[in-house]
Design a protein around this motif. Sequence first.
Motif, PDB file in Angstrom:
ATOM      1  N   ASP A  28      49.083 -10.342 -32.192  1.00  0.00           N
ATOM      2  CA  ASP A  28      48.576 -11.702 -31.996  1.00  0.00           C
ATOM      3  C   ASP A  28      48.350 -11.981 -30.508  1.00  0.00           C
ATOM      4  N   VAL A  29      49.062 -11.235 -29.656  1.00  0.00           N
ATOM      5  CA  VAL A  29      48.886 -11.370 -28.206  1.00  0.00           C
ATOM      6  C   VAL A  29      47.848 -10.388 -27.682  1.00  0.00           C
ATOM      7  N   LEU A  30      47.908  -9.144 -28.158  1.00  0.00           N
ATOM      8  CA  LEU A  30      47.111  -8.069 -27.574  1.00  0.00           C
ATOM      9  C   LEU A  30      45.871  -7.707 -28.382  1.00  0.00           C
ATOM     10  N   GLY A  31      45.810  -8.135 -29.652  1.00  0.00           N
ATOM     11  CA  GLY A  31      44.700  -7.758 -30.520  1.00  0.00           C
ATOM     12  C   GLY A  31      43.469  -8.625 -30.314  1.00  0.00           C
ATOM     13  N   SER A  32      42.427  -8.312 -31.084  1.00  0.00           N
ATOM     14  CA  SER A  32      41.185  -9.084 -31.032  1.00  0.00           C
ATOM     15  C   SER A  32      40.864  -9.626 -32.412  1.00  0.00           C
ATOM     16  N   LYS A  33      40.066 -10.679 -32.445  1.00  0.00           N
ATOM     17  CA  LYS A  33      39.650 -11.255 -33.719  1.00  0.00           C
ATOM     18  C   LYS A  33      38.877 -10.232 -34.543  1.00  0.00           C
ATOM     19  N   GLN A  34      38.112  -9.384 -33.879  1.00  0.00           N
ATOM     20  CA  GLN A  34      37.300  -8.389 -34.573  1.00  0.00           C
ATOM     21  C   GLN A  34      38.179  -7.354 -35.272  1.00  0.00           C
ATOM     22  N   SER A  35      39.196  -6.850 -34.571  1.00  0.00           N
ATOM     23  CA  SER A  35      40.048  -5.822 -35.154  1.00  0.00           C
ATOM     24  C   SER A  35      41.028  -6.398 -36.167  1.00  0.00           C
ATOM     25  N   MET A  36      41.489  -7.617 -35.932  1.00  0.00           N
ATOM     26  CA  MET A  36      42.486  -8.225 -36.799  1.00  0.00           C
ATOM     27  C   MET A  36      41.888  -8.871 -38.042  1.00  0.00           C
ATOM     28  N   GLY A  37      40.639  -9.307 -37.959  1.00  0.00           N
ATOM     29  CA  GLY A  37      40.025  -9.989 -39.083  1.00  0.00           C
ATOM     30  C   GLY A  37      40.525 -11.399 -39.273  1.00  0.00           C
ATOM     31  N   LYS A  38      41.168 -11.950 -38.246  1.00  0.00           N
ATOM     32  CA  LYS A  38      41.661 -13.323 -38.282  1.00  0.00           C
ATOM     33  C   LYS A  38      41.838 -13.792 -36.848  1.00  0.00           C
ATOM     34  N   ALA A  39      42.105 -15.073 -36.677  1.00  0.00           N
ATOM     35  CA  ALA A  39      42.275 -15.621 -35.337  1.00  0.00           C
ATOM     36  C   ALA A  39      43.491 -15.001 -34.657  1.00  0.00           C
ATOM     37  N   VAL A  40      43.395 -14.773 -33.354  1.00  0.00           N
ATOM     38  CA  VAL A  40      44.525 -14.275 -32.574  1.00  0.00           C
ATOM     39  C   VAL A  40      44.929 -15.347 -31.565  1.00  0.00           C
ATOM     40  N   GLY A  41      46.127 -15.195 -31.014  1.00  0.00           N
ATOM     41  CA  GLY A  41      46.633 -16.175 -30.070  1.00  0.00           C
ATOM     42  C   GLY A  41      47.140 -17.443 -30.727  1.00  0.00           C
ATOM     43  N   LYS A  42      47.179 -17.434 -32.055  1.00  0.00           N
ATOM     44  CA  LYS A  42      47.549 -18.649 -32.770  1.00  0.00           C
ATOM     45  C   LYS A  42      49.043 -18.932 -32.678  1.00  0.00           C
ATOM     46  N   ASP A  43      49.846 -17.878 -32.639  1.00  0.00           N
ATOM     47  CA  ASP A  43      51.299 -18.067 -32.529  1.00  0.00           C
ATOM     48  C   ASP A  43      51.639 -18.850 -31.273  1.00  0.00           C
ATOM     49  N   HIS A  44      50.982 -18.499 -30.176  1.00  0.00           N
ATOM     50  CA  HIS A  44      51.240 -19.194 -28.907  1.00  0.00           C
ATOM     51  C   HIS A  44      50.780 -20.646 -28.981  1.00  0.00           C
ATOM     52  N   ARG A  45      49.592 -20.860 -29.545  1.00  0.00           N
ATOM     53  CA  ARG A  45      49.071 -22.227 -29.634  1.00  0.00           C
ATOM     54  C   ARG A  45      49.949 -23.114 -30.508  1.00  0.00           C
ATOM     55  N   GLN A  46      50.492 -22.545 -31.569  1.00  0.00           N
ATOM     56  CA  GLN A  46      51.343 -23.320 -32.479  1.00  0.00           C
ATOM     57  C   GLN A  46      52.813 -23.299 -32.062  1.00  0.00           C
ATOM     58  N   GLN A  47      53.107 -22.628 -30.951  1.00  0.00           N
ATOM     59  CA  GLN A  47      54.479 -22.525 -30.429  1.00  0.00           C
ATOM     60  C   GLN A  47      55.431 -21.929 -31.465  1.00  0.00           C
ATOM     61  N   LYS A  48      54.962 -20.833 -32.085  1.00  0.00           N
ATOM     62  CA  LYS A  48      55.767 -20.137 -33.071  1.00  0.00           C
ATOM     63  C   LYS A  48      56.835 -19.279 -32.393  1.00  0.00           C
ATOM     64  N   ALA A  49      57.919 -19.045 -33.110  1.00  0.00           N
ATOM     65  CA  ALA A  49      58.966 -18.150 -32.624  1.00  0.00           C
ATOM     66  C   ALA A  49      58.497 -16.708 -32.823  1.00  0.00           C
ATOM     67  N   THR A  50      58.307 -15.971 -31.723  1.00  0.00           N
ATOM     68  CA  THR A  50      57.860 -14.585 -31.795  1.00  0.00           C
ATOM     69  C   THR A  50      58.631 -13.733 -30.796  1.00  0.00           C
ATOM     70  N   TYR A  51      58.555 -12.429 -30.974  1.00  0.00           N
ATOM     71  CA  TYR A  51      59.222 -11.509 -30.051  1.00  0.00           C
ATOM     72  C   TYR A  51      58.605 -11.555 -28.656  1.00  0.00           C
ATOM     73  N   PRO A  52      57.273 -11.509 -28.504  1.00  0.00           N
ATOM     74  CA  PRO A  52      56.727 -11.591 -27.145  1.00  0.00           C
ATOM     75  C   PRO A  52      57.093 -12.883 -26.436  1.00  0.00           C
ATOM     76  N   ALA A  53      57.152 -13.989 -27.188  1.00  0.00           N
ATOM     77  CA  ALA A  53      57.497 -15.264 -26.564  1.00  0.00           C
ATOM     78  C   ALA A  53      58.930 -15.266 -26.066  1.00  0.00           C
ATOM     79  N   LEU A  54      59.817 -14.611 -26.802  1.00  0.00           N
ATOM     80  CA  LEU A  54      61.240 -14.632 -26.456  1.00  0.00           C
ATOM     81  C   LEU A  54      61.646 -13.476 -25.549  1.00  0.00           C
ATOM     82  N   HIS A  55      61.054 -12.297 -25.779  1.00  0.00           N
ATOM     83  CA  HIS A  55      61.486 -11.086 -25.059  1.00  0.00           C
ATOM     84  C   HIS A  55      60.435 -10.532 -24.095  1.00  0.00           C
ATOM     85  N   GLY A  56      59.204 -11.008 -24.191  1.00  0.00           N
ATOM     86  CA  GLY A  56      58.125 -10.434 -23.391  1.00  0.00           C
ATOM     87  C   GLY A  56      57.473  -9.266 -24.108  1.00  0.00           C
TER      88      GLY A  56
END
Length: 298
Positions: A229-257
């Motif tokens: 969700d941080v490093l992928g693209s919409k084309q490769s994922m087939g869905k929106a990316v960066g959404k976890d950050h926008r929605q302030q979801k709890a994720t490993y990159p957000a907590l651990h980098g």
Amino acid sequence: MPALETIQAYLEAQRSEVDRELDRLLPPEDAYPPSIHRAMRYSVFAGGKRLRPILCLESGRLFGGDEGILRRAGSALEMIHTYSLIHDDLPALDNDDLRRGKPTSHRQFGEATAILAGDALLTLAFETLAAADIDSEHAQLRVVHELAHAIGTRDGMVAGQAVDLEVTAEATDPATLDYIHAAKTGSFIRAAARTGAILSGAAETDLDRMTAYGEKIGLAFQIADDLLDVLGSKQSMGKAVGKDHRQQKATYPALHGVAQSQKIAARLVDDACAALQVYGARAQRLQELAHFLIERNH
């Protein structure tokens, strides 16, 4: 480990087998009432790697299981997985417009039909398992219990989803994040690995090893999803990316980098493979699958 392209070719061949079984088990589009059956088949055949069915197949093969029974059980797993995706995408939950590069079920058919399609797939999954020609009724009942628990409210998928919603936009500690990932994603992946073994008559010590393997790759899989969700693209994922950050979801990159999350995922995969070392070359495919989970780009 073999090249990623080799694993992808293997996965494609296995996916085709599962798709043929799913096509056989799902009602035809024109079966009455056609509206619900079109929606069910739309989401099931919208794409997907069929990782959970393949885990079930490879786990069962490790212990000499019946291919027909394993394919049927794997197909039931995919029905459950698809149900969860349909419901996750709904406006009340993740509110996604795209899934696997196509409009999500509620965008294509409306919210009411999407909800019913998810409900129908979950119901059909257990009908499929109950109708399977399995020699051991004990193993059959155990698998039904295994999967129901894995997607329920006691450390299962629904529990993980509920806690995920509760902590959105709030500060999250590592223990809560691990609970969300282990319950929301890991529990069902663990169950997929155990299901094949149970249906193939694996001993309890073998089931313990499959549990360790499944739990490790389940968490690694979700960490990889967080990273994509941080490093992928919409084309490769087939869905929106960066959404976890926008929605302030709890994720490993957000907590651990990002870097630390990648290290944790790699360590989990190494631990998962180590749990199967006792089987030698017989467990090669399961070990390859573990590595694929964190090397994939979608």
